[in-house]
Design an enzyme around this catalytic site. Structure first.
Site, short mmCIF file in Angstrom:
data_model
loop_
_atom_site.label_atom_id
_atom_site.label_comp_id
_atom_site.label_asym_id
_atom_site.label_seq_id
_atom_site.Cartn_x
_atom_site.Cartn_y
_atom_site.Cartn_z
N ARG A 92 -10.21 -1.63 12.07
CA ARG A 92 -9.52 -2.76 12.46
C ARG A 92 -10.22 -3.73 13.48
O ARG A 92 -10.46 -4.92 13.44
CB ARG A 92 -8.07 -2.53 12.73
CG ARG A 92 -7.13 -2.54 11.53
CD ARG A 92 -5.74 -2.32 12.22
NE ARG A 92 -5.30 -1.12 11.76
CZ ARG A 92 -3.99 -0.58 11.97
NH1 ARG A 92 -3.21 -1.23 13.04
NH2 ARG A 92 -3.51 0.69 11.79
N TYR A 127 -11.27 -7.68 13.41
CA TYR A 127 -10.70 -8.55 14.61
C TYR A 127 -11.81 -9.44 15.45
O TYR A 127 -11.61 -10.50 15.40
CB TYR A 127 -9.69 -7.89 15.69
CG TYR A 127 -8.45 -7.16 14.92
CD1 TYR A 127 -7.78 -7.82 13.71
CD2 TYR A 127 -7.94 -6.16 15.62
CE1 TYR A 127 -6.91 -7.20 13.32
CE2 TYR A 127 -6.69 -5.56 15.05
CZ TYR A 127 -6.39 -5.98 13.84
OH TYR A 127 -5.05 -5.36 13.32
N THR A 185 9.23 -2.25 9.89
CA THR A 185 9.55 -2.07 11.27
C THR A 185 10.59 -0.78 11.41
O THR A 185 11.63 -0.85 10.69
CB THR A 185 9.76 -3.07 12.20
OG1 THR A 185 8.65 -3.90 12.07
CG2 THR A 185 9.95 -2.72 13.44
N TYR A 200 0.82 -14.95 11.57
CA TYR A 200 2.47 -15.02 10.99
C TYR A 200 3.05 -14.17 12.10
O TYR A 200 2.63 -13.61 12.99
CB TYR A 200 2.57 -14.14 9.75
CG TYR A 200 2.27 -12.90 9.88
CD1 TYR A 200 1.15 -12.12 9.57
CD2 TYR A 200 3.42 -11.99 9.77
CE1 TYR A 200 0.85 -10.81 9.80
CE2 TYR A 200 3.00 -10.36 9.79
CZ TYR A 200 2.07 -9.97 9.60
OH TYR A 200 1.86 -8.63 9.67
#
Ligand code: SAM
Length: 268
Positions: A71, A75, A240, A97
Site C-alpha cells: 500500500r 500511496y 467498519t 472519498y
C-alpha cells in the site's frame, strides 16, 4: 515585451463524502469546477463519472493500485502524481472519498511535500464513514467517549482498549493486508483480531458491522452479531466495526469534588 510569469500551481484536497453526489460540500464542488486538473481516488465508478461532469479534466489515481504492490508504494505514486501536477503549474484538486484526511495517507503527504516546496496546499473537510455511523447507529461520541483504530495498526502496535468507551475499528475488511487485495470472506487474520478483542469484551458482546450506503436508493447494511461470530461472517471490504461499551463508565467522586460538580445533576 513583458514576459508573463510562469503560472504557479496550488493544491486543494477535498472529499466526496460517502454518498454519491449528496455529501460533497458547496465549497468542495466549486473547487472541483474551477480546477485546472482533478486527480481522484473514489470508492466506485459512478462517483468518478459524476465528478467528470463537474470537470472533464479529471484523472483517476486508482491506476496506481496493484495487488503486487505494498500500500505505501501505491500511496507514494499517488503523492508523486499530485505534486507533479502542481509543479507543472496546475491549480490541482485532489479528490478522495469520505473525508479526505481520515484514513487517507497520500492527502496529508502531498500537502506536506508541497508546503515544504513553498506551494499553497490545503485540505477541506468532508463527510467520513464514522460521521455516517454516528448518525445511523445513533451514537453520540460525547456520551461514552470514542476510541478508534485501524484494524492492522491496532494489532501491530500493541494498542489497548477501554471497554467502557465506544470503539470503532476501521478497515476490518482488510486486516493484515499490506497490499490491495479483494477480500470478501473472513480469514485467519480476522480471527487474530477477534482473539485480541476478546481480551476486553465477552464472547457474547454484540458488535455491529456497518456499511454505509453510497447511493440514495440503497439502504445501509447494519449487521448485529456476537463478537465471537465475527470470524465466520462475510465482511464487505468497506465495512467498519462498531463495538458498543461493555461496561458502564465509572464516576470519579474525588474529581467531582475538586471540580465542584454536584453529582446529582450529572446525566449518564
Ligand atoms: C481508506 S479508509 C477511507 C476512509 C474515508 N476517507 C472516510 O472518510 O470515511 C477505508 C475505510 O473506511 C471505512 N469506510 C469507507 N467507506 C465506508 C462505508 N461505505 N461504510 C462503512 N465504512 C466505510 C472502512 O473502515 C474502510 O475500510
Amino acid at each position: 515585451m513583458k514576459k508573463t510569469p510562469p503560472q504557479k500551481g496550488s493544491l486543494t484536497i477535498i472529499g466526496t463524502g460517502i454518498k454519491l453526489g449528496g455529501h460533497m460540500t458547496q465549497e468542495s464542488m466549486s473547487v472541483v469546477k474551477s480546477a485546472d486538473r482533478v486527480l481522484a481516488v473514489v470508492a466506485e465508478p459512478a462517483t468518478f463519472e459524476w465528478l467528470k461532469r463537474l470537470n472533464p479534466n479529471i484523472k483517476s489515481l486508482a491506476v496506481h493500485y496493484d495487488k503486487n504492490k505494498y500500500r505505501h508504494q501505491t500511496y507514494q505514486l499517488m503523492v508523486d502524481e499530485i505534486v507533479e501536477s502542481v509543479e507543472n503549474g496546475h491549480k490541482t484538486a485532489a479528490v478522495f472519498y469520505g473525508h479526505p484526511g481520515v484514513f487517507v495517507n497520500p492527502s496529508h503527504k502531498a500537502i506536506k511535500r508541497l508546503k515544504d516546496l513553498g506551494y499553497e496546499a490545503k485540505m477541506l473537510p468532508g463527510i467520513s464513514a464514522d460521521a455516517c455511523l454516528f448518525a445511523e447507529l445513533s451514537v453520540d461520541p460525547s456520551r461514552n467517549g470514542y476510541q478508534a483504530y485501524e484494524a492492522t495498526d491496532f494489532l501491530l502496535f500493541n494498542r489497548t482498549l477501554d471497554s467502557s468507551v465506544s470503539c470503532v475499528i476501521w478497515q476490518i475488511g482488510v486486516v493484515g493486508k499490506m497490499s490491495i487485495e479483494k477480500v470478501e470472506q473472513a480469514d485467519d487474520n480476522l480471527k487474530v483480531l477477534v482473539d485480541e478483542l476478546l481480551k476486553y469484551y465477552p464472547k457474547s458482546h454484540e458488535v455491529i458491522l456497518y456499511l454505509s450506503s453510497q447511493f440514495n436508493i440503497i439502504e445501509s447494511t447494519i449487521k448485529r452479531l456476537p463478537l465471537s461470530e465475527l470470524p465466520v461472517s462475510t465482511i464487505p471490504e468497506l465495512s467498519t466495526l462498531f463495538i458498543p461499551p461493555a461496561k458502564p463508565k465509572q464516576l470519579n467522586l474525588t474529581m467531582a469534588k475538586k471540580l465542584n460538580i454536584d453529582i446529582s445533576k450529572i446525566t449518564t
